[in-house]
Motif scaffolding. Sequence first.
Motif, PDB file in Angstrom:
ATOM      1  N   GLU A   1       0.804  -1.221   0.000  1.00  0.00           N
ATOM      2  CA  GLU A   1       0.000   0.000   0.000  1.00  0.00           C
ATOM      3  C   GLU A   1       0.841   1.278   0.000  1.00  0.00           C
ATOM      4  O   GLU A   1       0.509   2.246  -0.680  1.00  0.00           O
ATOM      5  CB  GLU A   1      -0.928   0.010   1.229  1.00  0.00           C
ATOM      6  N   MET A   2       1.942   1.270   0.776  1.00  0.00           N
ATOM      7  CA  MET A   2       2.703   2.518   0.889  1.00  0.00           C
ATOM      8  C   MET A   2       4.031   2.468   0.151  1.00  0.00           C
ATOM      9  O   MET A   2       4.691   3.494  -0.025  1.00  0.00           O
ATOM     10  CB  MET A   2       2.959   2.834   2.367  1.00  0.00           C
ATOM     11  N   GLY A   3       4.440   1.282  -0.225  1.00  0.00           N
ATOM     12  CA  GLY A   3       5.699   1.205  -0.967  1.00  0.00           C
ATOM     13  C   GLY A   3       6.894   1.054  -0.037  1.00  0.00           C
ATOM     14  O   GLY A   3       6.819   1.369   1.150  1.00  0.00           O
ATOM     15  N   ILE A   4       7.987   0.581  -0.612  1.00  0.00           N
ATOM     16  CA  ILE A   4       9.156   0.311   0.246  1.00  0.00           C
ATOM     17  C   ILE A   4      10.213   1.416   0.196  1.00  0.00           C
ATOM     18  O   ILE A   4      11.041   1.529   1.083  1.00  0.00           O
ATOM     19  CB  ILE A   4       9.818  -1.034  -0.105  1.00  0.00           C
ATOM     20  N   LEU A   5      10.154   2.245  -0.833  1.00  0.00           N
ATOM     21  CA  LEU A   5      11.195   3.290  -0.928  1.00  0.00           C
ATOM     22  C   LEU A   5      11.122   4.247   0.251  1.00  0.00           C
ATOM     23  O   LEU A   5      12.152   4.711   0.757  1.00  0.00           O
ATOM     24  CB  LEU A   5      11.068   4.062  -2.239  1.00  0.00           C
ATOM     25  N   GLY A   6       9.899   4.500   0.684  1.00  0.00           N
ATOM     26  CA  GLY A   6       9.726   5.389   1.833  1.00  0.00           C
ATOM     27  C   GLY A   6      10.384   4.817   3.070  1.00  0.00           C
ATOM     28  O   GLY A   6      10.953   5.548   3.887  1.00  0.00           O
TER      29      GLY A   6
ATOM     30  N   ILE B   1      18.547  -1.735  -4.529  1.00  0.00           N
ATOM     31  CA  ILE B   1      17.103  -1.605  -4.705  1.00  0.00           C
ATOM     32  C   ILE B   1      16.767  -0.177  -5.067  1.00  0.00           C
ATOM     33  O   ILE B   1      15.998   0.099  -5.988  1.00  0.00           O
ATOM     34  CB  ILE B   1      16.379  -1.961  -3.394  1.00  0.00           C
ATOM     35  N   PHE B   2      17.401   0.734  -4.346  1.00  0.00           N
ATOM     36  CA  PHE B   2      17.099   2.143  -4.577  1.00  0.00           C
ATOM     37  C   PHE B   2      17.440   2.542  -6.010  1.00  0.00           C
ATOM     38  O   PHE B   2      16.642   3.141  -6.714  1.00  0.00           O
ATOM     39  CB  PHE B   2      17.872   3.004  -3.582  1.00  0.00           C
ATOM     40  N   SER B   3      18.638   2.127  -6.454  1.00  0.00           N
ATOM     41  CA  SER B   3      19.032   2.575  -7.785  1.00  0.00           C
ATOM     42  C   SER B   3      18.242   1.856  -8.876  1.00  0.00           C
ATOM     43  O   SER B   3      17.948   2.427  -9.918  1.00  0.00           O
ATOM     44  CB  SER B   3      20.534   2.402  -7.990  1.00  0.00           C
TER      45      SER B   3
END
Lengths: 517, 382
Positions: free
Chosen positions: B113-118, B183-185
């Motif tokens: 629902e909110m995503g993992i990048l946050g 993951i971020f990149s």
Amino acid sequence: MFKFLSKMREKKEREMEDTFSKFNDPFKEIKVSTLLEDNMDMCKKSFSDMDVIKFREIKSQKEDSFKAFIVFCGGMVNTDTIGTNIIKPLISCNFAKDNIDIDAILKGTLQVVDFSTTDSFDKIVESVMSGDTVLFIEGCFKAAVLYTKEYSLRAVEEPENEKVIGGPREGFNESLAQNLTQVIRRARTNELKTKILTIGRRTKTEVCVCYFDSLVDKDILKDLLIRLNSIEIDAILDANYITELIGDHRYSHFRTTGYSERPDAIVAKLLEGRIAIFIDGSPMVLTIPYLFIENFQSSEDYYFNFYYSTFARLLRIAAFFLTIMVPAIYIATEAFHQEMLPLQLLIRMAQERQSVPLPAAIETVIMLIVFDVLRETGVRMPSNIGQTLGIVGALVIGDAAVQASLIAAPMIIVVGVTGITSLLVPRLNSPIIFWRFFLLFLSATFGFFGFTIGTSLLFIHISNLTSFGVEQICLDANFSLRNIKDIFVRAPINLMVNRPDSLTSNATRQLEENVNE
Amino acid sequence: MNKRSARKACFLLLSIIICLYLTGCWNYRGLDQMNIVVGIAVDFNKAENLYDLSFEVASLAGANKESGIVGRIINAQGKTIFDAIRNAKRKEADKLFFGSPHVLVINKYLASEMGILGVIDFFLRDGEGRESMCVAISQEETAAIIIESTEGAIEMVSVNLHEIMREEKNIMGSAAQMEMYKIFSELSSKKRSVLLPALRKVKNGDSIVSEANGSAIIKEDKLVGFLNPDQSKYALMAQGELKSSIITLGLTHNLANDISLEIFKNKAKKSYKIEDGKIKVKIEVENHVAVSENQSFINLKDEKEVEKVEKAAEEKINKNIQSVVSTMQERYNADVFGFGEMIYKRDLKFWEEISERWDEIYPTLEVEVKSKVKIRNTALIM
């Protein structure tokens, strides 16, 4: 800061000179008289209150007018020589008073190996004090100095500080003459020059400068003689007096002169174009110029296979860096850069640190000082209570402190590594102590940032060191393969065909010349 | 080397070395003043609108030298992740130390629902944070339960999980471990989707332990679904990232598989061409295998028989990869194989044209899978 210190020094030296000139040598200007009586009085006055000085009057059996006396220092002379070779011939001689030729007596009558004549009381006093016998003869305006030295000496032993497994075991003792003999015995050539100077206003210590005429760099030699001659001091009791007085960087922790107690090492240094300085009364012989790498060289390197020697040398170099850096790195990782540690190590260290009361930095300082106390005690202490020290060190301070959770166990390992590795490079004792604590301080304040700054300062300082104008570490120009054959590796002897460029006027070793012929 | 250039080189070297150390902390903090965090689980409490964080820290106080060090859990709630971390300090004398966390487990609802990048943003920004920690998605109701230690455990759950995920790629290839910074990149570029390891609790003997169970599909930082271990394996194989794995074949009878092939080398190449305005993607997979089990009495000394085995393996791989690819295209519309990135690298202009419509184009791509299996070693005993 160093400039300030050297200014201070100059000022002090000027003051010292003044005091020296006030100290008036009473015998300097006095000459030998032709009257024996006067000479006798003068001698008695010179050696007043000195019961070791013996006078012996001599009269000829055949010629009544012949009168003479000898003066010598008891305990420093060979009495047999005086009795049979000086007194006996003089008693049986038949010179007349008005027909005295001292040179003829010396050459024809006396049976001593070495003699000279002098008319200065200054010289006479010095000769007597060094074990010679001085002969005065009625009617002569000169006195004869006769070689009769003999005093007990320590035997030639293996030096305690430079023990080796392979190679010669002889070491120098405290006699200049014997030390020179040991060197000359190993280099039987007239290229080996020995110049003797006398330094020390009161001790009148003989200092011998020794070098190979064909190899030495004349500029360095000149520089050395100037520095030696400009020494103004009343006593030279050991080689270190000279070291501190002639060094390039008097206030640096690093040495600028080399030393050895081993004649083989000294000959090897001489053969590289260095100059050796022998000091009477000291078993340490100095060599100049001194390169930084000599801190890590041992004469044993050349008596073992070069693979092993290379390994041992790399070990010593590593030990130098370990011993000054390990405590600092420990503190930096422990207190600033914990993320550099792998988890398991981090957890173990953290676990050990849970129950100890002091911060790691203070703990390190305490333990390092404790180690140095133990080491210093070990050196000074009579050897038969050595075991006690071991027990106190290992059990009380090591084990008990950890058991009682006063000191963390990793600390003991750090101090152990630091201590043991410092013993590998005995020549660097004083820089090690200073830089170890300096880096530790920087590490404890700024972490690895401080450590890097400190290490940079160390390298800058080392690369600025010179010894008699020769750079101790050569970073530029001469960097080539032929110059690093004896630095990190010890090349096989057949490949080491050159001498170090910076030290010598003749960079080619004899070996290659032979090949060329 | 003259003096000037030597000085320059030294200066450069010094600058580089100092850069390394300037990343650390500036103040003196001994090891005894910290709680070493080894694992983090992130949940979200919708009722109170708070993040619910669990930290596994190394429990040093009770441990002695002989037994292993186990973890203990610290719970904290906060309006943001950082808030929760600071709140955790209220219960603990020592600050949490984020220098060496090994895993970050994220709740599946939070992820979808909110995503993992946050969530990973804080850890990437934090000065202490170890950016190489691996991120996983919990298949259970909460993430916290994954890092909870079971009774009688002898080591820290997070460290164990980290090992499992790291080894998985080398042994079975059923989960793709991925470091946080990667993951971020990956997620911030080219509409890429990634696979992250999925964790669940299973019964193992008497206790209930956490295990790696396939992968979670993250599309544009949101969780869209899970792949089972087998599917994950073929997804990895299609990307040539398999270090080692096993393929089983049933050749002689249908009761069970009777041949095991051990993959020890996996290469994959993808390419595309445009035909009639349609993008056709081709995946070529090459596997070098060894026969490690043969219950089928196929004579492996016979080249023809060996070829038969190779063929069968190729077919199986083709089929499975094709199925994973179409699942990705049709069901999840997640570009985990990086087709978009491939186009971007080859033809930037074309990519710019289509990137707006990539979500529509991707499911319609024609993907051709061509696999090749080479039996390099039959491990024949006689």
